[in-house]
Design a protein around this motif. Structure first.
Motif: not given
Length: 428
Positions: A236-239, A250-253, A261-262
């Motif tokens: 998921t952006g933006p970075a 970076l957000v990752v779901r 998410a993390s």
């Protein structure tokens, strides 16, 4: 949010309200010239300004002014085909609605197996080839026979002095893919700290695809690694460089909607380092809301907004306001970010030394009735303060786009600097 979070606009006719739909440069064949949509008070036709390149975000023609991506355009009539992606170019005084470009698939999309895509959606913006012109990553619907790995649905439109150029396919080497999912959900960022923009994509089964920049004009990455194991599979952006170590993070779901998410930290090998767990929520925004050393996170839900200050070892707080759609920008130029929530109304919470609070909240009243969502945030008029671009949807054939200027006092101007309708693209 998706890119969305892209470039934004500024005003050639400052302070004027433009209910427009005029012809502009880069007119595309195959678009209806006469439609039931009303076209009124059109601005004078303006050419796309020619730039020399630079470092301004979302600047496709490289003239030093931010541009606006419009991924959802008014249709000529209900249930008509999507016209494509609209670009409104900025100028010295802001958005110039007459200087625009319609990215219709028939003219700008690349063919896959001889077929043009029907879907052409903006996903991310960044300078992938390091030439000083922002590029656009789009998703498509290439033909697929259901056997084996599907084609790569992503295409790249490179910026140039005359605006965005026709698309090329993004090359995703087989060694970087995992499973039979579509490689999509692109997020730009310099994850390895070498100064070039990279791309992270969804793979499948807790894996991410990592493509190192810079990219060639043929859409080929400088290098590509094997899939990266991750705590989730939806980037998921933006970075953003959360901990200020020189690497974008970076957000990752784990899933769409209110999933966990993390934050995956970037490093010399890319986004592979220690993760920071975040609460489950609908949307996430990273910004500097307080005066900690690192960035903060806001995680929105239908009940409230969870705050994590000073990542990666944050302190916790809660904002008593729902946050289903979140954005952040510094509207008053004080170095702290504000939080924009457009899930239930359009509210802006001021960043303070002690963090975000409902005290001093600003409510934005759109110039038209309908469903309003944020298009983009950024400094579009060059005054050092971010501005807010929103779109009010009033049905498939009616909308209003408005840009509110950032203000030292009050955060945002009460009246938009410019308004227009995306129906202008129907005249091209």
């Amino acid at each position: 949010m998706r890119v969305r979070r892209g470039g934004t606009c500024t005003a050639a006719l400052v302070g004027c309200t433009l209910l427009l739909a005029a012809c502009g440069p880069g007119a595309d064949a195959g678009v209806a010239k006469h439609t039931p949509v009303q076209i009124a008070d059109a601005p004078a036709k303006l050419p796309i300004p020619h730039g020399k390149g630079g470092r301004t975000p979302d600047d496709f023609n490289g003239d030093g002014h931010r541009d606006l991506v419009l991924d959802d355009l008014v249709k000529a009539q209900s249930h008509a085909d999507d016209a494509g992606i609209g670009i409104v170019y900025g100028g010295a005084h802001g958005l110039a609605p007459g200087a625009r470009q319609l990215l219709a698939p028939a003219r700008y999309a690349a063919r896959t197996k001889g077929q043009l895509p029907a879907v052409f959606d903006a996903e991310a913006t960044c300078d992938l080839d390091q030439d000083g012109f922002t590029d656009l990553v789009v998703s498509t619907d290439p033909p697929y026979d259901g056997q084996g790995q599907p084609p790569v649905p992503l295409q790249l439109l490179f910026g140039s002095p005359t605006g965005l150029t026709p698309a090329v396919h993004l090359t995703v080497p087989a060694r970087s893919r995992f499973g039979n999912d579509w490689p999509d959900q692109p997020v730009c960022g310099d994850y390895d700290g070498d100064g070039a923009e990279d791309l992270v994509l969804h793979a499948s089964a807790g894996q991410l695809t990592y493509l190192r920049g810079p990219f060639s004009r043929r859409g080929t990455p400088h290098a590509a690694t094997a899939p990266i194991p991750s705590t989730g599979e939806l980037p998921t952006g933006p970075a953003a460089d959360v901990n200020h170590d020189g690497y974008d993070d970076l957000v990752v779901r784990t899933a769409e909607g209110a999933g966990k998410a993390s934050i995956v930290l970037g490093g010399p090998a890319g986004p592979t380092r220690t993760t920071i767990a975040l609460p489950a929520g609908i949307d996430i925004a990273l910004g500097r809301f307080g005066r900690g050393k690192a960035l903060d996170a806001a995680v929105g839900t239908l009940d409230g907004t969870s705050l994590r200050y000073d990542l990666p070892t944050p302190t916790r707080a809660t904002l008593a306001s729902p946050g289903s759609m979140l954005d952040t920008a510094d509207f008053d130029g004080d170095g702290l970010g504000e939080l924009v929530s457009s899930g239930s109304g359009l509210k802006v919470f001021r960043g303070r030394g002690t963090g975000l609070s409902t005290a001093g909240m600003v409510t934005v009243e759109p110039p038209a009735q309908g469903t309003t969502r944020v298009l983009a945030v950024g400094d579009f008029d060059g005054d050092g303060r971010a501005d807010l671009a929103v779109r009010t949807y009033r049905g498939e054939t009616k909308d209003t786009v408005a840009v509110y200027r950032g203000a030292k006092k009050g955060l945002l101007a009460k009246e938009p600097a410019v308004t227009f309708s995306t129906s202008e693209f129907l005249a091209d």
